[in-house]
Design a protein around this motif. Structure first.
Motif, PDB file in Angstrom:
ATOM      1  N   ASP A  35      40.983 -11.006  84.275  1.00  0.00           N
ATOM      2  CA  ASP A  35      40.572  -9.759  84.926  1.00  0.00           C
ATOM      3  C   ASP A  35      39.568 -10.065  86.034  1.00  0.00           C
ATOM      4  N   PRO A  36      39.686  -9.429  87.222  1.00  0.00           N
ATOM      5  CA  PRO A  36      38.657  -9.613  88.252  1.00  0.00           C
ATOM      6  C   PRO A  36      37.333  -9.006  87.793  1.00  0.00           C
ATOM      7  N   LEU A  37      36.261  -9.797  87.891  1.00  0.00           N
ATOM      8  CA  LEU A  37      34.952  -9.360  87.400  1.00  0.00           C
ATOM      9  C   LEU A  37      33.964  -9.062  88.509  1.00  0.00           C
ATOM     10  N   VAL A  38      33.938  -9.914  89.534  1.00  0.00           N
ATOM     11  CA  VAL A  38      32.900  -9.803  90.558  1.00  0.00           C
ATOM     12  C   VAL A  38      33.450 -10.320  91.877  1.00  0.00           C
ATOM     13  N   GLU A  39      32.996  -9.723  92.971  1.00  0.00           N
ATOM     14  CA  GLU A  39      33.377 -10.164  94.310  1.00  0.00           C
ATOM     15  C   GLU A  39      32.243 -10.983  94.916  1.00  0.00           C
ATOM     16  N   LEU A  40      32.599 -12.142  95.519  1.00  0.00           N
ATOM     17  CA  LEU A  40      31.635 -13.004  96.188  1.00  0.00           C
ATOM     18  C   LEU A  40      31.968 -13.059  97.674  1.00  0.00           C
ATOM     19  N   GLU A  41      30.944 -13.058  98.497  1.00  0.00           N
ATOM     20  CA  GLU A  41      31.099 -13.205  99.945  1.00  0.00           C
ATOM     21  C   GLU A  41      30.549 -14.561 100.362  1.00  0.00           C
ATOM     22  N   THR A  42      31.333 -15.308 101.134  1.00  0.00           N
ATOM     23  CA  THR A  42      30.861 -16.562 101.713  1.00  0.00           C
ATOM     24  C   THR A  42      30.839 -16.424 103.219  1.00  0.00           C
ATOM     25  N   ASP A  43      30.487 -17.524 103.882  1.00  0.00           N
ATOM     26  CA  ASP A  43      30.465 -17.494 105.337  1.00  0.00           C
ATOM     27  C   ASP A  43      31.863 -17.340 105.923  1.00  0.00           C
ATOM     28  N   LYS A  44      32.899 -17.566 105.108  1.00  0.00           N
ATOM     29  CA  LYS A  44      34.267 -17.573 105.628  1.00  0.00           C
ATOM     30  C   LYS A  44      35.165 -16.508 105.010  1.00  0.00           C
ATOM     31  N   VAL A  45      35.043 -16.273 103.708  1.00  0.00           N
ATOM     32  CA  VAL A  45      35.967 -15.368 103.037  1.00  0.00           C
ATOM     33  C   VAL A  45      35.231 -14.546 101.983  1.00  0.00           C
ATOM     34  N   THR A  46      35.935 -13.523 101.485  1.00  0.00           N
ATOM     35  CA  THR A  46      35.504 -12.763 100.314  1.00  0.00           C
ATOM     36  C   THR A  46      36.507 -13.033  99.208  1.00  0.00           C
ATOM     37  N   LEU A  47      36.030 -13.403  98.017  1.00  0.00           N
ATOM     38  CA  LEU A  47      36.927 -13.756  96.934  1.00  0.00           C
ATOM     39  C   LEU A  47      36.470 -13.123  95.642  1.00  0.00           C
ATOM     40  N   GLU A  48      37.418 -12.989  94.701  1.00  0.00           N
ATOM     41  CA  GLU A  48      37.126 -12.441  93.392  1.00  0.00           C
ATOM     42  C   GLU A  48      37.002 -13.567  92.370  1.00  0.00           C
ATOM     43  N   VAL A  49      36.095 -13.387  91.415  1.00  0.00           N
ATOM     44  CA  VAL A  49      35.960 -14.310  90.287  1.00  0.00           C
ATOM     45  C   VAL A  49      36.577 -13.631  89.076  1.00  0.00           C
ATOM     46  N   ASN A  50      37.560 -14.287  88.462  1.00  0.00           N
ATOM     47  CA  ASN A  50      38.274 -13.708  87.330  1.00  0.00           C
ATOM     48  C   ASN A  50      37.659 -14.149  86.006  1.00  0.00           C
ATOM     49  N   ALA A  51      37.985 -13.406  84.974  1.00  0.00           N
ATOM     50  CA  ALA A  51      37.428 -13.683  83.647  1.00  0.00           C
ATOM     51  C   ALA A  51      38.032 -14.959  83.077  1.00  0.00           C
ATOM     52  N   PRO A  52      37.190 -15.900  82.645  1.00  0.00           N
ATOM     53  CA  PRO A  52      37.716 -17.128  82.043  1.00  0.00           C
ATOM     54  C   PRO A  52      38.157 -16.943  80.589  1.00  0.00           C
ATOM     55  N   ALA A  53      37.847 -15.785  79.990  1.00  0.00           N
ATOM     56  CA  ALA A  53      38.224 -15.530  78.603  1.00  0.00           C
ATOM     57  C   ALA A  53      38.235 -14.023  78.373  1.00  0.00           C
ATOM     58  N   ALA A  54      38.855 -13.620  77.281  1.00  0.00           N
ATOM     59  CA  ALA A  54      38.869 -12.204  76.907  1.00  0.00           C
ATOM     60  C   ALA A  54      37.666 -11.896  76.030  1.00  0.00           C
ATOM     61  N   GLY A  55      37.237 -10.641  76.065  1.00  0.00           N
ATOM     62  CA  GLY A  55      36.096 -10.239  75.257  1.00  0.00           C
ATOM     63  C   GLY A  55      35.414  -9.023  75.852  1.00  0.00           C
ATOM     64  N   THR A  56      34.094  -9.019  75.829  1.00  0.00           N
ATOM     65  CA  THR A  56      33.277  -7.933  76.360  1.00  0.00           C
ATOM     66  C   THR A  56      32.224  -8.515  77.291  1.00  0.00           C
ATOM     67  N   LEU A  57      32.050  -7.888  78.469  1.00  0.00           N
ATOM     68  CA  LEU A  57      31.022  -8.360  79.394  1.00  0.00           C
ATOM     69  C   LEU A  57      29.657  -8.075  78.780  1.00  0.00           C
ATOM     70  N   SER A  58      28.994  -9.123  78.327  1.00  0.00           N
ATOM     71  CA  SER A  58      27.738  -8.954  77.599  1.00  0.00           C
ATOM     72  C   SER A  58      26.502  -9.151  78.465  1.00  0.00           C
ATOM     73  N   GLU A  59      26.638  -9.812  79.625  1.00  0.00           N
ATOM     74  CA  GLU A  59      25.450 -10.080  80.447  1.00  0.00           C
ATOM     75  C   GLU A  59      25.849 -10.217  81.914  1.00  0.00           C
ATOM     76  N   ILE A  60      25.057  -9.629  82.794  1.00  0.00           N
ATOM     77  CA  ILE A  60      25.154  -9.834  84.243  1.00  0.00           C
ATOM     78  C   ILE A  60      23.885 -10.563  84.658  1.00  0.00           C
ATOM     79  N   ALA A  61      24.013 -11.848  84.962  1.00  0.00           N
ATOM     80  CA  ALA A  61      22.830 -12.679  85.225  1.00  0.00           C
ATOM     81  C   ALA A  61      22.368 -12.584  86.666  1.00  0.00           C
ATOM     82  N   VAL A  62      23.261 -12.241  87.596  1.00  0.00           N
ATOM     83  CA  VAL A  62      22.917 -12.206  89.023  1.00  0.00           C
ATOM     84  C   VAL A  62      23.258 -10.822  89.568  1.00  0.00           C
ATOM     85  N   PRO A  63      22.295 -10.104  90.139  1.00  0.00           N
ATOM     86  CA  PRO A  63      22.583  -8.755  90.641  1.00  0.00           C
ATOM     87  C   PRO A  63      23.309  -8.791  91.982  1.00  0.00           C
TER      88      PRO A  63
END
Length: 281
Positions: A35-63
């Protein structure tokens, strides 16, 4: 309860940092594998980071809006409730003592073997960089496939200020000069709007400014048919001068055309102030 870390993936050649654009899930949301979890912006592109496992999102470490390096932990996915483990049977005191004695030696041997395995799985360029920089591979966050270290992982580890053992006695470094605080953003006018630039747009602005500072600037001339403009000027020259006390020049027509263009595309009328774009209404 075990948790799976959500890490910043490799972002491509020469890209070692990204900005968290927005989180697509909230803490407590159920998450499926990939599942797509978060969008990251770089100097070149915008990309999505997908879930490496199933479960429940328990913590957001970076705002949102924060910068992160390759391999950094963005958050964690928690598993569902697990059954309580059965209590362990008591062991004789002698067995416990022997286990405690063997544990440190076994841990040290395991860590040493793990370090060698990490280097062996990595490429020759990475191994050379780790050895020349005298780094401990176990302390470097690996983002490559199957736990391999990438060159970007090592460079990011070095950029974070990890000390490297000096080969010879070095002179003490001079005290760092204090960095002057950035200038405060200017006050906005009554019809202005301040919008923070995305990471990609900021990089484009930097590159354009660098090109202006270093490249030869050229002026392009384009021929235009001014027949109608000349006719209008001749038709209204005398009446315009009698009414306003000034002559009707071509600049008046150019200004009129510019105003019409800005009304159609108002975003052109803007300026860059620090990391923000100020649009003028």
């Amino acid at each position: 309860m075990m948790a799976t870390e959500i890490k910043v993936p490799a972002l491509g050649e020469s890209v070692t940092e990204a900005t968290v654009a927005r989180w697509l899930k909230k803490i407590g949301d159920p998450v499926a594998m990939d599942d797509p979890l978060v969008e990251l912006e770089t100097d070149k592109v915008t990309l999505e980071v997908n879930a490496p496992a199933a479960g429940t999102l328990s913590e957001i470490a970076v705002p949102e809006g924060a910068n992160v390096a390759v391999g950094a932990v963005l958050g964690r996915i928690g598993e569902g409730a697990v059954k309580a483990a059965a209590p362990a049977k008591p062991q004789p005191a002698a067995a416990v003592s022997q286990s405690e004695t063997r544990a440190p030696a076994a841990a040290a041997a395991s860590a040493s073997a793990g370090n060698v395995a990490v280097l062996e799985r990595s490429g020759p360029a990475v191994r050379k960089l780790v050895e020349e920089s005298r780094l401990d591979p176990a302390k470097i966050a690996a983002s490559g496939k199957d736990g391999r270290l990438t060159k970007a992982d090592v460079l990011t580890h070095i950029e974070r200020g990890t000390p490297v053992a000096p080969a010879v006695q070095a002179r003490p470094a001079p005290a760092p000069q204090p960095v002057p605080p950035p200038p405060a953003p200017r006050a906005l006018g009554p019809r202005e709007e301040r919008v923070r630039m995305t990471r990609l747009r900021k990089r484009i602005a930097e590159r354009l400014k660098e090109a202006q500072n270093t490249a030869a600037m050229l002026t392009t001339f384009t021929e235009e048919d001014m027949t109608e403009a000349m006719a209008i000027r001749e038709r209204y020259r005398e009446s315009f001068e009698k009414k306003y006390g000034v002559r009707l020049g071509y600049m008046s027509l150019f200004v009129k055309a510019s105003i019409a263009a800005l009304k159609e595309i108002p975003a052109v009328n803007a300026e860059i102030d620090g990391d923000d774009i100020i649009y003028k209404n």
